[in-house]
Each structure stands twice: as structure tokens, then as C-alpha cells.
Design an enzyme around this catalytic site. Sequence first.
Site, short mmCIF file in Angstrom:
data_model
loop_
_atom_site.label_atom_id
_atom_site.label_comp_id
_atom_site.label_asym_id
_atom_site.label_seq_id
_atom_site.Cartn_x
_atom_site.Cartn_y
_atom_site.Cartn_z
N ARG A 51 12.02 12.66 -13.19
CA ARG A 51 12.96 12.04 -14.15
C ARG A 51 13.89 11.07 -13.42
NH1 ARG A 51 17.19 14.86 -15.45
NH2 ARG A 51 16.06 16.76 -15.98
N TYR A 103 14.52 -8.15 -33.79
CA TYR A 103 13.52 -7.11 -34.02
C TYR A 103 14.12 -6.05 -34.96
CZ TYR A 103 10.46 -3.19 -33.03
OH TYR A 103 9.61 -2.13 -33.16
N ASP A 174 17.22 -9.96 -25.14
CA ASP A 174 15.91 -9.33 -25.33
C ASP A 174 14.88 -10.41 -25.05
OD1 ASP A 174 13.49 -8.37 -26.32
OD2 ASP A 174 14.42 -7.24 -27.94
N LYS A 199 4.65 -5.00 -25.08
CA LYS A 199 4.13 -6.28 -25.56
C LYS A 199 3.46 -7.02 -24.39
CE LYS A 199 6.15 -4.60 -29.14
NZ LYS A 199 7.49 -4.95 -29.60
C1 LIG Z 1 8.65 -4.23 -30.04
C2 LIG Z 1 9.98 -4.78 -29.75
C3 LIG Z 1 11.04 -3.93 -29.40
C4 LIG Z 1 10.90 -2.43 -29.37
O1 LIG Z 1 10.03 -2.01 -28.38
P1 LIG Z 1 9.08 -0.70 -28.46
O2 LIG Z 1 8.35 -0.75 -27.18
O3 LIG Z 1 8.22 -0.86 -29.67
O4 LIG Z 1 9.99 0.48 -28.58
C5 LIG Z 1 12.26 -4.53 -29.09
N1 LIG Z 1 12.43 -5.87 -29.13
C6 LIG Z 1 11.41 -6.71 -29.48
C7 LIG Z 1 11.66 -8.18 -29.51
C8 LIG Z 1 10.17 -6.18 -29.79
O5 LIG Z 1 9.19 -7.01 -30.15
#
Ligand SMILES: *Cc1c(COP(=O)(O)O)cnc(C)c1O
Length: 383
Positions: A51, A103, A174, A199
Site C-alpha cells: 500500500r 468529465y 486534468d 485512457k
Molecule cells: C475517465 C475520466 C476520468 C475518470 O477516470 P476513471 O479512470 O474512469 O476513474 C477523469 N477525467 C477525465 C477527463 C476522464 O476522461
Amino acid sequence: MMVTSMKLATLCLHGARDGNNTTGALTVPIYQSATFAHPAVGRSTGYDYTRIQNPTRQALEELVTKLENGVDSLAFASGMAAMSALMELFNPNDHIVASNDLYGGSIRLFRNISQKNGLTVEYIDTGNISALKAALRPETRAVFIETPTNPMMKITDIAAVRSVLPPEISLIVDNTFLTPYFQRPLDLGADLVLHSGTKYLSGHNDTLAGFLIVADTRIAEKLREIYKTIGAILSPFDSFLVIRGLKTLPLRLEKSQTNAQILAEWLTKQPKVTTVYYPGLPNHPGREISLRQATGFGAMISFEVDHEETAKNILENIKLILYAESLGGVETLITYPILQTHADVPKEIRESLGLNNRLLRLSVGVEDVEDLIDDLSQALSIN
Ligand SMILES: *Cc1c(COP(=O)(O)O)cnc(C)c1O
């Protein structure tokens, strides 16, 4: 060659190193161990419990830190796990200014969890610098942006935002859509970068992951404390998968972006398509800023069609492109934001943005673009 002097594409391939490699293995092994034995009383190998840290995850984190040019990065079980840990930096009564086009899961977290914990989040068009200045209050602690935004592909000038913020207000970006291959927010003055590693970073629609990358050692220490306390860590196996995915990040993004540019231009010529949102199109309002702060436009396209029926026909008749949530993988996906990613966004916000039942979002993959065009073409021809 010193790892720090490598160009980004080389770093993606060679930047993840196993500090304990005596075998010559080319890849970082999956250290599938929950705990680590101590060599003597009061001594540690550097690893105590997974962890807190694990050698596979550490190799990945060190690579991601270099890619984003930070001082530290933390790998989480998902993007939302990273986001939840990030919010633990704040206290009741803190005020956060956020992009109004984010998002959907981020907005859900702000509304359902942060608000209950006493934080106030205010949504504005962060592309509008005077609106941003007007939104700042004495209790504002952070500005949270996406650029390009999801799904309307609006651009915010990262350096311009930083220039109007006093040093005590953190700028958080982000960077999921562009990745460090195309955009490095910390170099533009941001304090923290968030990623859904699910992603582009992992890139194959097979792994969930999240990252926080930090520019300041004091914030890094605080986050490490939160990280080991909350425990939403990335597993050794998933760390391995992200290291593997990152090797082809530049190749995948180049190909996806080339396909996206061709598809975006093709979409503008289709009679049933009324608007195409892609920063690489000549009439996109954020194009100039994009060219200044990023080295690419990415591979996400949103487009609006003439009728709700047309949108539904496309979703039900595409054969190669997959109608699925998520983005950033090698396979092209199409989503219907109003029913999927943005279903929980309040109606007023959705309507003010133009996020309606005629809007579709494409995450363009690495297929032969002619097959993608043929597929969309046949789906668009259905009446
Ligand atoms: C998918 C996404 C998230 C969240 O991520 P997860 O891995 O699905 O928890 C946050 N910000 C953006 C821009 C995303 O496309």
C-alpha cells in the site's frame, strides 16, 4: 544515456527501470508481493508494504513523473480514486473554481461528496479569464480545469489562468485528453496534474488507473500521507500494464490524431452533421491557444447531428466503431454523453453548454481511417 536527457518518445520506452534488476530482464517485473521482509531491526529494503510502495508501481510512478516534468507522482486504482485523494488536500469552507464542462464523474464527486464535506465548487467558463478573476474569493484554494474540455472541446489558456492566480491558489489540470505527449501543464505553471490512466496512458481499453503528478515537494508529501492512509493504490499487475501501454503512447497518439483530423474534416461535409467540435479545425475558437500551449490537438471529437433520431440511428447501426463509454484506447469508441458520461450533470449546466440529445463524442483509435469513414457513412445514411 541518462534517463533525464531522453526525449519523450524514448523515455516512454526506456524510462521505466527496475532498481533491483540483476537478471537483465528488459521489462519491469510484476512484484506480486503484499509485504517485504526486513534485513535487520529498524532497517528496510526501501519497501515495507505494497500500500505504501511497491517496486513495479514505483517504476511506473517515476516514469510518469518524468513525462509530466513533476517532482513526484502517485498511481491510483482509477482516475476517480486519484480525484478523491486530491480532494483530501482541502478543508471545510474552502472554495474551488472549476470548468463548467468537465468529465461527468468529476462533477458527481464535487456535488455528492465534496459538498457534503463542506467544500464549495463554483462552475464557470475558465476560458474566460475575466470571469475567472471575478469568481475568486478570499477562501478560494484551487482552480480545477480540463483543456480541451469534455465533451465540448473548449480550450483554456493554462498560462493565462496561472498569471491571474495568487500563489496560494493551486491550479489543477486534468490532462487526460492530451497526455504529456501533447501538453505539459506543469511547464505552463500548473501545480498539479490529474490523469485517468485508464485512457491514453494505458491505451488498450483493458486497465483502470489514475495519476496525480505534483510540482511541489510539500504537496507531494501531503499527498503521500493521504495516499497510504486511503489506500486506493494501483496494483502491481495494473502498474505493469500501464508501463507496457506507455511504451507506445507516442505512436498511438500520432496515429489517432491523424485519423481524428481526417474524420473531423470529413464530418464537417456530411449533410446531417450540424457542428463539429475539434480544436484541429480551422474555425475552432481555441485553435490559436491550442497551438501555443500544446503540440497536438488530440484525438477526441464531438459532433452534433440534425435530429435526436439521427444520433440514435448512428449508435444503433455502427458496426466497427463500438458504442461504449471511455476513450483513449486503440479501438474507436462512440459515446452519447447525455445518457452516459454526463447523465448526472445538472440539466441547466448541460443546456447552457449545448450538451444536448444530438451530441455524440468520438474517441478516435488507430484503425485504417477509411474503415472508420465507411462505417460512419453507412450509419449516417440510415433514415
Ligand atoms: C475517465 C475520466 C476520468 C475518470 O477516470 P476513471 O479512470 O474512469 O476513474 C477523469 N477525467 C477525465 C477527463 C476522464 O476522461
